[in-house]
Design an enzyme around this catalytic site. Structure first.
Site, PDB file in Angstrom:
ATOM      1  N   ILE A 159      21.223  47.667  43.826  1.00  0.00           N
ATOM      2  CA  ILE A 159      22.574  48.177  45.039  1.00  0.00           C
ATOM      3  C   ILE A 159      22.546  49.947  44.602  1.00  0.00           C
ATOM      4  O   ILE A 159      22.615  50.042  45.564  1.00  0.00           O
ATOM      5  CB  ILE A 159      24.089  47.594  44.701  1.00  0.00           C
ATOM      6  CG1 ILE A 159      23.771  46.207  44.826  1.00  0.00           C
ATOM      7  CG2 ILE A 159      24.520  47.892  45.302  1.00  0.00           C
ATOM      8  CD1 ILE A 159      24.983  45.584  44.102  1.00  0.00           C
ATOM      9  N   THR A 237      32.251  49.627  43.491  1.00  0.00           N
ATOM     10  CA  THR A 237      31.525  48.236  44.068  1.00  0.00           C
ATOM     11  C   THR A 237      31.468  47.444  43.047  1.00  0.00           C
ATOM     12  O   THR A 237      30.959  46.750  43.327  1.00  0.00           O
ATOM     13  CB  THR A 237      30.716  48.425  45.305  1.00  0.00           C
ATOM     14  OG1 THR A 237      29.317  49.044  44.656  1.00  0.00           O
ATOM     15  CG2 THR A 237      31.515  49.529  46.332  1.00  0.00           C
ATOM     16  N   ARG A 239      32.534  46.853  39.002  1.00  0.00           N
ATOM     17  CA  ARG A 239      33.790  45.979  38.625  1.00  0.00           C
ATOM     18  C   ARG A 239      34.695  46.676  38.531  1.00  0.00           C
ATOM     19  O   ARG A 239      34.521  48.042  37.920  1.00  0.00           O
ATOM     20  CB  ARG A 239      33.098  44.949  36.909  1.00  0.00           C
ATOM     21  CG  ARG A 239      31.721  44.349  37.780  1.00  0.00           C
ATOM     22  CD  ARG A 239      32.594  42.463  37.850  1.00  0.00           C
ATOM     23  NE  ARG A 239      31.696  41.585  37.851  1.00  0.00           N
ATOM     24  CZ  ARG A 239      30.894  41.281  39.453  1.00  0.00           C
ATOM     25  NH1 ARG A 239      31.293  42.109  40.703  1.00  0.00           N
ATOM     26  NH2 ARG A 239      30.657  40.095  39.438  1.00  0.00           N
ATOM     27  N   ASP A 263      36.441  48.785  45.851  1.00  0.00           N
ATOM     28  CA  ASP A 263      36.335  46.940  45.905  1.00  0.00           C
ATOM     29  C   ASP A 263      36.841  46.568  45.162  1.00  0.00           C
ATOM     30  O   ASP A 263      36.715  45.539  45.474  1.00  0.00           O
ATOM     31  CB  ASP A 263      35.471  47.288  46.884  1.00  0.00           C
ATOM     32  CG  ASP A 263      34.952  45.764  47.968  1.00  0.00           C
ATOM     33  OD1 ASP A 263      35.470  45.587  48.093  1.00  0.00           O
ATOM     34  OD2 ASP A 263      33.527  45.136  47.405  1.00  0.00           O
ATOM     35  N   GLU A 268      41.460  41.757  39.417  1.00  0.00           N
ATOM     36  CA  GLU A 268      42.066  41.013  39.850  1.00  0.00           C
ATOM     37  C   GLU A 268      42.059  39.485  40.175  1.00  0.00           C
ATOM     38  O   GLU A 268      41.011  38.570  39.383  1.00  0.00           O
ATOM     39  CB  GLU A 268      40.847  41.859  41.171  1.00  0.00           C
ATOM     40  CG  GLU A 268      38.832  41.356  40.287  1.00  0.00           C
ATOM     41  CD  GLU A 268      37.819  41.489  41.364  1.00  0.00           C
ATOM     42  OE1 GLU A 268      38.399  43.022  41.629  1.00  0.00           O
ATOM     43  OE2 GLU A 268      37.137  41.057  41.847  1.00  0.00           O
ATOM     44  N   HIS A 286      37.660  43.362  47.679  1.00  0.00           N
ATOM     45  CA  HIS A 286      36.624  43.309  46.932  1.00  0.00           C
ATOM     46  C   HIS A 286      35.611  42.084  47.720  1.00  0.00           C
ATOM     47  O   HIS A 286      35.000  40.938  48.134  1.00  0.00           O
ATOM     48  CB  HIS A 286      36.676  41.791  45.872  1.00  0.00           C
ATOM     49  CG  HIS A 286      35.401  42.157  45.035  1.00  0.00           C
ATOM     50  ND1 HIS A 286      34.959  41.775  44.058  1.00  0.00           N
ATOM     51  CD2 HIS A 286      33.875  41.617  45.383  1.00  0.00           C
ATOM     52  CE1 HIS A 286      33.843  40.751  43.100  1.00  0.00           C
ATOM     53  NE2 HIS A 286      32.947  41.967  43.584  1.00  0.00           N
ATOM     54  N   ILE A 287      35.466  42.921  48.962  1.00  0.00           N
ATOM     55  CA  ILE A 287      34.230  42.529  50.643  1.00  0.00           C
ATOM     56  C   ILE A 287      32.729  43.045  50.232  1.00  0.00           C
ATOM     57  O   ILE A 287      31.805  42.657  51.144  1.00  0.00           O
ATOM     58  CB  ILE A 287      34.952  42.258  52.128  1.00  0.00           C
ATOM     59  CG1 ILE A 287      35.324  44.583  51.708  1.00  0.00           C
ATOM     60  CG2 ILE A 287      36.293  41.764  51.655  1.00  0.00           C
ATOM     61  CD1 ILE A 287      35.725  45.106  53.067  1.00  0.00           C
ATOM     62  N   GLY A 288      32.550  43.260  49.401  1.00  0.00           N
ATOM     63  CA  GLY A 288      31.108  44.163  49.017  1.00  0.00           C
ATOM     64  C   GLY A 288      30.263  43.387  49.932  1.00  0.00           C
ATOM     65  O   GLY A 288      28.776  43.489  50.132  1.00  0.00           O
ATOM     66  N   SER A 289      29.853  41.507  49.233  1.00  0.00           N
ATOM     67  CA  SER A 289      28.835  40.548  49.771  1.00  0.00           C
ATOM     68  C   SER A 289      29.540  40.160  51.084  1.00  0.00           C
ATOM     69  O   SER A 289      29.289  39.591  51.379  1.00  0.00           O
ATOM     70  CB  SER A 289      28.279  39.931  48.814  1.00  0.00           C
ATOM     71  OG  SER A 289      29.776  38.942  48.250  1.00  0.00           O
TER      72      SER A 289
HETATM   73  C1  8YV Z   1      31.637  38.130  44.607  1.00  0.00           C
HETATM   74  C2  8YV Z   1      30.421  39.652  43.460  1.00  0.00           C
HETATM   75  O1  8YV Z   1      30.105  36.899  43.918  1.00  0.00           O
HETATM   76  O2  8YV Z   1      28.248  38.758  43.443  1.00  0.00           O
HETATM   77  C3  8YV Z   1      29.193  39.415  42.939  1.00  0.00           C
HETATM   78  O3  8YV Z   1      28.568  40.029  41.847  1.00  0.00           O
HETATM   79  O4  8YV Z   1      31.015  40.336  42.883  1.00  0.00           O
HETATM   80  C4  8YV Z   1      30.817  39.079  44.520  1.00  0.00           C
HETATM   81  O5  8YV Z   1      29.827  39.073  45.450  1.00  0.00           O
HETATM   82  C5  8YV Z   1      32.152  37.152  45.732  1.00  0.00           C
HETATM   83  O6  8YV Z   1      32.760  37.565  46.161  1.00  0.00           O
HETATM   84  C6  8YV Z   1      32.566  35.661  45.416  1.00  0.00           C
HETATM   85  O7  8YV Z   1      33.241  35.384  44.669  1.00  0.00           O
END
Ligand code: 8YV
Length: 321
Positions: A159, A237, A239, A263, A268, A286-289
């Protein structure tokens, strides 16, 4: 026809993924809005062949000491796995898979969203517009340009590298710190700093892209914030555990850090309430993915891993110790 494997499913996914689960497994869905508690998850896993979880589920030593012997594989719907005690899983002989790769671009995109949102004061701008204040004769809402600035990336994995690629297109100079130096091909001209302090000293913008671990816990604390150039902008983005929230909030209040784009948050979905009052904190849940395409690919990869293990075939993305 042979019996379908039993799958404990801690959450719902995109329609395509949900449909595959219903077709190929005997699913035990979490029927609640709320995440399963650890005991509810253990109960759902009792007699199940496989378990599908996400980072809201904490799979610690207690979990693995109580987990049913029927469980042959655990998949997490995430690339991050700091919520899982891998050593405890492996001590019981249970393989664990994650979802690297498929969420790299979506997460790097949100990295750019945070860089832009924080540096161009997008939250304040939205607030102004929605409260009927288009502009003020006393001055415009001025942000800070990306062009020509140094972006420091702490943790240069998949990433981090995808963010670097985007940032270069915005005219930024990329510097990074990583446990090991990348190959020139991966570096793409990014400047390696062997120690994090040296990276911090040059980072007008700083992006946190390292996994949460004992080594990275509260990396962004006053001692390290003080190494950044005055008025630096910080994004996360990765943790929330990488940030000491009280220290960052203090620095955002004083302007020592001009703005932050976040994010992810320690603890959280609860977050330190101090963030909510700060105009210079650009915050996302937490909308990264979180794109349709990415979430479908993550779900499919998680199921590919589960099926491979259950059928005794090599699984694509198992975690090692
Ligand atoms: C979460 C994420 O999995 O991939 C990670 O490590 O933190 C995110 O993609 C997603 O929010 C589903 O909980």
């Amino acid at each position: 026809e042979s019996m379908k494997p039993i799958l404990a499913v801690a959450r719902h996914f995109t329609p395509e993924v949900n449909a595959r689960i219903d077709r190929d497994f005997e699913p035990r869905w979490n029927p609640n809005e709320q995440p399963w508690t650890q005991d509810e998850l253990l109960q759902a896993a009792d007699g199940a062949d496989a378990v599908l979880v996400s980072p809201v589920n904490k799979l610690d030593a207690r979990f693995f000491s109580l987990l049913s012997n029927s469980v042959k594989v655990i998949a997490t719907f995430s690339v991050g796995y700091d919520h899982i005690d891998l050593a405890a899983a492996h001590a019981r002989g249970i393989p664990v898979s994650h979802t690297p790769g498929v969420l790299t671009d979506a997460t790097a995109d949100v990295g750019m969203l945070l860089l832009l949102g924080a540096s161009r004061r997008a939250y304040e701008a939205q607030q102004r517009l929605r409260s009927g204040l288009w502009a003020s004769s006393k001055g415009d809402l001025l942000g800070w340009s990306l062009q020509g600035k140094v972006l420091g990336i702490y943790g240069m994995g998949r990433i981090g590298q995808a963010l670097a690629h985007r940032a270069r297109a915005f005219g930024m100079q990329v510097h990074y710190n990583n446990r090991s130096r990348l190959s020139p091909d991966e570096e793409q001209g990014a400047v390696f700093h062997e120690d994090a302090a040296s990276l911090l000293r040059v980072s007008q913008f700083l992006s946190l892209n390292a996994p949460a671990s004992q080594d990275t816990r509260h990396f962004l604390r006053t001692e390290n914030i003080d190494l950044l150039p005055a008025g630096a902008i910080v994004i996360n983005t990765a943790r929330g555990a990488l940030v000491n929230d009280d220290d960052l909030i203090t620095a955002l209040k004083s302007g020592r850090i001009a703005a932050a784009g976040l994010d992810v948050f320690e603890g959280e979905p609860k977050l330190n309430p101090g963030y909510l009052d700060l105009p210079n904190a650009f915050l996302l849940p937490h909308i990264g993915s979180a794109t349709v395409e990415t979430r479908t690919a993550m779900g499919m990869l998680a199921l590919d891993n589960i099926e491979a293990v259950l059928k005794g075939r090599p699984a694509p993305t198992l975690l090692r110790n």
